[in-house]
Design a protein around this motif. Structure first.
Motif, PDB file in Angstrom:
ATOM      1  N   MET A 148       0.841  -1.202   0.000  1.00  0.00           N
ATOM      2  CA  MET A 148       0.000   0.000   0.000  1.00  0.00           C
ATOM      3  C   MET A 148       0.872   1.247   0.000  1.00  0.00           C
ATOM      4  N   GLY A 149       2.010   1.197   0.701  1.00  0.00           N
ATOM      5  CA  GLY A 149       2.928   2.328   0.695  1.00  0.00           C
ATOM      6  C   GLY A 149       3.454   2.614  -0.688  1.00  0.00           C
ATOM      7  N   SER A 150       3.838   1.562  -1.419  1.00  0.00           N
ATOM      8  CA  SER A 150       4.310   1.735  -2.792  1.00  0.00           C
ATOM      9  C   SER A 150       3.200   2.280  -3.690  1.00  0.00           C
ATOM     10  N   LEU A 151       2.011   1.775  -3.503  1.00  0.00           N
ATOM     11  CA  LEU A 151       0.862   2.203  -4.305  1.00  0.00           C
ATOM     12  C   LEU A 151       0.567   3.684  -4.077  1.00  0.00           C
ATOM     13  N   VAL A 152       0.578   4.094  -2.811  1.00  0.00           N
ATOM     14  CA  VAL A 152       0.247   5.483  -2.468  1.00  0.00           C
ATOM     15  C   VAL A 152       1.337   6.449  -2.915  1.00  0.00           C
ATOM     16  N   LYS A 153       2.600   6.110  -2.626  1.00  0.00           N
ATOM     17  CA  LYS A 153       3.698   7.040  -2.895  1.00  0.00           C
ATOM     18  C   LYS A 153       4.140   7.056  -4.362  1.00  0.00           C
ATOM     19  N   ASN A 154       3.738   6.063  -5.120  1.00  0.00           N
ATOM     20  CA  ASN A 154       4.121   6.012  -6.530  1.00  0.00           C
ATOM     21  C   ASN A 154       2.920   6.264  -7.446  1.00  0.00           C
ATOM     22  N   TYR A 155       2.073   5.256  -7.590  1.00  0.00           N
ATOM     23  CA  TYR A 155       0.957   5.360  -8.528  1.00  0.00           C
ATOM     24  C   TYR A 155       0.000   6.495  -8.156  1.00  0.00           C
ATOM     25  N   PHE A 156      -0.456   6.522  -6.897  1.00  0.00           N
ATOM     26  CA  PHE A 156      -1.458   7.518  -6.516  1.00  0.00           C
ATOM     27  C   PHE A 156      -0.877   8.926  -6.530  1.00  0.00           C
ATOM     28  N   ALA A 157       0.376   9.074  -6.078  1.00  0.00           N
ATOM     29  CA  ALA A 157       1.013  10.391  -6.105  1.00  0.00           C
ATOM     30  C   ALA A 157       1.097  10.919  -7.534  1.00  0.00           C
ATOM     31  N   THR A 158       1.452  10.040  -8.472  1.00  0.00           N
ATOM     32  CA  THR A 158       1.540  10.444  -9.876  1.00  0.00           C
ATOM     33  C   THR A 158       0.186  10.873 -10.415  1.00  0.00           C
ATOM     34  N   SER A 159      -0.874  10.142 -10.017  1.00  0.00           N
ATOM     35  CA  SER A 159      -2.221  10.496 -10.490  1.00  0.00           C
ATOM     36  C   SER A 159      -2.670  11.855  -9.967  1.00  0.00           C
ATOM     37  N   THR A 214      11.908  10.197   1.473  1.00  0.00           N
ATOM     38  CA  THR A 214      10.630   9.878   2.105  1.00  0.00           C
ATOM     39  C   THR A 214      10.452   8.375   2.163  1.00  0.00           C
ATOM     40  N   ARG A 215       9.645   7.920   3.090  1.00  0.00           N
ATOM     41  CA  ARG A 215       9.360   6.489   3.239  1.00  0.00           C
ATOM     42  C   ARG A 215       8.024   6.160   2.587  1.00  0.00           C
ATOM     43  N   ASP A 216       7.865   4.888   2.219  1.00  0.00           N
ATOM     44  CA  ASP A 216       6.582   4.460   1.652  1.00  0.00           C
ATOM     45  C   ASP A 216       5.454   4.629   2.668  1.00  0.00           C
ATOM     46  N   VAL A 217       5.773   4.377   3.931  1.00  0.00           N
ATOM     47  CA  VAL A 217       4.828   4.601   5.034  1.00  0.00           C
ATOM     48  C   VAL A 217       5.514   5.540   6.011  1.00  0.00           C
ATOM     49  N   ASP A 218       4.992   6.744   6.162  1.00  0.00           N
ATOM     50  CA  ASP A 218       5.639   7.755   6.998  1.00  0.00           C
ATOM     51  C   ASP A 218       5.392   7.528   8.477  1.00  0.00           C
ATOM     52  N   CYS A 219       4.234   6.999   8.811  1.00  0.00           N
ATOM     53  CA  CYS A 219       3.851   6.880  10.216  1.00  0.00           C
ATOM     54  C   CYS A 219       2.921   5.687  10.396  1.00  0.00           C
ATOM     55  N   VAL A 220       3.175   4.908  11.442  1.00  0.00           N
ATOM     56  CA  VAL A 220       2.315   3.772  11.783  1.00  0.00           C
ATOM     57  C   VAL A 220       1.707   4.022  13.154  1.00  0.00           C
ATOM     58  N   ILE A 221       0.397   3.948  13.225  1.00  0.00           N
ATOM     59  CA  ILE A 221      -0.323   4.128  14.488  1.00  0.00           C
ATOM     60  C   ILE A 221      -0.975   2.802  14.853  1.00  0.00           C
ATOM     61  N   SER A 222      -0.750   2.338  16.051  1.00  0.00           N
ATOM     62  CA  SER A 222      -1.377   1.088  16.488  1.00  0.00           C
ATOM     63  C   SER A 222      -2.848   1.336  16.823  1.00  0.00           C
ATOM     64  N   THR A 223      -3.608   0.270  16.917  1.00  0.00           N
ATOM     65  CA  THR A 223      -5.043   0.396  17.216  1.00  0.00           C
ATOM     66  C   THR A 223      -5.265   1.038  18.575  1.00  0.00           C
ATOM     67  N   VAL A 224      -4.431   0.670  19.548  1.00  0.00           N
ATOM     68  CA  VAL A 224      -4.600   1.232  20.890  1.00  0.00           C
ATOM     69  C   VAL A 224      -4.225   2.712  20.906  1.00  0.00           C
ATOM     70  N   GLU A 225      -3.299   3.127  20.035  1.00  0.00           N
ATOM     71  CA  GLU A 225      -3.001   4.556  19.897  1.00  0.00           C
ATOM     72  C   GLU A 225      -4.166   5.284  19.230  1.00  0.00           C
TER      73      GLU A 225
END
Length: 515
Positions: free
Chosen positions: A223-234, A269-280
């Motif tokens: 999903m990180g690759s999809l968001v930062k590459n394909y979706f960003a380009t779109s 930049t990273r493919d996923v910039d931030c990860v939040i756990s469910t409890v967070e």
């Protein structure tokens, strides 16, 4: 354990792999007679007591743990990893949202980040059980919550799991053919979606185990690759103009997102910039004064989400992604022209170790297993090292009961036991209508448009590295080799610890690390 975690993480027991029991693998020394059943309870003051069959309590002394006892399970992490985790919390998301608002007030709209949140189905189920809601309604309220904060898009990693499952299916068939042609390190293929398991393998078992781990990225990283590459380009944006957040059931997903091979050197930049756990995420509701039950049911984002009309879709095969089931049915059809419609599991020594077999003309052609929790993982690893593993594929997950029981999930409520919570989660998670990856037309379209009809090493594949222990009396550090591990099989010598374990395993076919 390293300091500097997010506030929510400091409040937990840090044991991603062993909830719901919330006990270290060797927390205390237990003295018991042969045949006697012993249970351990943690008192309010943090001390451990042993409960006899009649309920009598005996205070236990803490065991002395040496580095040789350490499973390198990443519950205790390095200081460098600790720094990376502090950069991933809800506070970081708040900063980006606040900066976007400031830029908008200054009229600098072109400098604003596009904020995207991708939610895992396990986290969504945890929130749904917490508030006693259905999964679709929970997804709608989560979309409303994040968009009210200032998030532009809310996606569902069930969508990216279609890619992960499809890639895993093809990888397994290729490995099986290579194995049949004499490449002994091709099989068994071990699932790679669990970062706790991958971290443990890298730190502890080096070249013995890493060649067997699937090279397919997890749904989070795809999903990180999809968001930062394909979706960003779109959107006519560069990857660094996108801020991508995932909501995950496990703290180790923060470490996964921080791996060097998921970093774009050009755009920093990273493919996923931030990860939040469910409890967070639960803490975010409290911090923002949000009554989750009263949020409106907002329309779901259609793009990069698994929906059919207003209905959420899922995958068959359980709450850890269904890798075993999907790869098994795919391989049976591709390699043996057998259609498998009903998988029958055989439970072995415990509910977290089960197997399934495909027989053709009375011969076992495929033998798969699911191994959850470190007791079962240890058994599996030692059998692979001794060349005694009977399996072609193993769905490996560090947490007992799998991803639904991740260390970052919301804890049981008042009067609710951990077992009851897991049972409720499992039932709700599996209540959705399922769909095979091949039935997702949008995924097929992305394969054509984004990937040119074929898999992409950069987008879909991950690399694993052997980490070397450098120990002193006071500290233990991990050093990564600069080159990715190759399929070098038995070229490395076994450590004295491995030799000792192998000797025990040769005498006892099944080796369990238990109290």
């Amino acid at each position: 354990m390293a300091a500097g975690f997010s506030g929510a993480l400091q409040l937990t027991d840090l044991n991603d792999f062993i909830t719901p029991s919330q006990e270290c693998i060797k927390p205390v020394k237990v003295e018991k007679k042969p045949g006697e059943l012993a249970k351990i309870k943690i008192e309010d003051d943090g001390s451990y007591v042993q409960l006899s069959e009649v309920g009598e309590k005996t205070k236990l002394e803490r065991a002395q743990i040496t580095l040789n006892d350490c499973l390198a399970c990443s519950g205790c992490i390095t200081s460098a990893e600790s720094v990376l985790i502090t950069q991933q919390s809800q506070e970081e998301l708040y900063k980006v949202i606040a900066n976007n608002k400031k830029l908008a007030e200054e009229g600098k709209l072109e400098d604003k980040k596009v904020i995207i949140v991708s939610i895992s189905p396990q986290s969504r189920a945890s929130v749904a059980v917490k508030f006693k809601l259905g999964l679709t309604e929970t997804a709608q309220k989560l979309t409303k919550f994040f968009k009210d904060l200032g998030v532009q898009h809310v996606f569902d990693t069930t969508f990216s799991r279609d890619f992960s499952l499809a890639e895993s299916q093809r990888e397994f068939v290729e490995r099986l053919k290579n194995f049949q042609n004499g490449e002994k390190n091709a099989i068994p293929m071990l699932a790679s979606a669990c970062p706790g398991w991958v971290c443990y393998a890298e730190k502890t078992h080096g070249s013995y185990i890493l060649p067997y781990i699937s090279t397919t990225k997890s749904p989070q990283q795809i999903m990180g690759s999809l968001v930062k590459n394909y979706f960003a380009t779109s959107l006519a944006k560069s990857p660094d103009q996108i801020y991508h957040v995932t909501v995950m059931p496990c703290y180790d997903k923060k470490l996964e997102a921080s791996r060097e091979d998921f970093y774009n050197d050009i755009y920093r930049t990273r493919d996923v910039d931030c990860v939040i756990s469910t409890v967070e995420l639960e803490k975010m509701f409290e911090e923002k004064g949000v009554n989750f039950m009263e949020l409106e049911n907002t329309e779901l984002d259609i793009q990069f989400s698994s929906v059919c009309g207003d209905e959420l879709l899922s995958h068959s095969g359980g709450g850890s992604g269904g890798y075993l089931e999907h790869i098994f049915t795919y391989a049976a059809k591709e390699c043996f022209e057998k259609t498998v419609s009903d998988i029958k599991y055989k439970t072995l020594r415990n509910k977290d170790f089960k197997e399934v077999t495909l027989q053709v003309d009375g011969k076992d052609e495929l033998k798969f297993a699911a191994a959850y929790g470190f007791r079962n993982i240890q058994n599996l690893v030692q059998k692979i090292k001794r060349g005694k593993s009977p399996y072609h594929f193993v769905e490996v997950m560090a947490c007992p009961s799998g991803c639904l029981n991740g260390g970052g999930q919301i804890r049981p409520g008042d009067g609710q036991s951990s077992k009851e919570l897991i049972s409720t989660l499992d039932e709700l998670y599996n209540s959705l209508r399922t769909r095979n990856p091949s039935e997702n037309q949008e995924v097929e379209q992305l394969y054509r448009e984004w990937l040119g009809g074929e898999s992409s090493e950069k987008v879909m594949k991950a690399r694993y590295f052997r980490l070397e222990r450098c120990c002193t009396q006071a500290t233990m550090k991990w050093k990564s080799f600069t080159q990715p591990l190759t399929l070098n099989g038995d070229s490395d010598e076994a450590t004295s610890e491995d030799s000792a374990v192998a000797a025990i395993c040769d005498e006892y076919d099944d080796f369990n690390f238990t109290n």
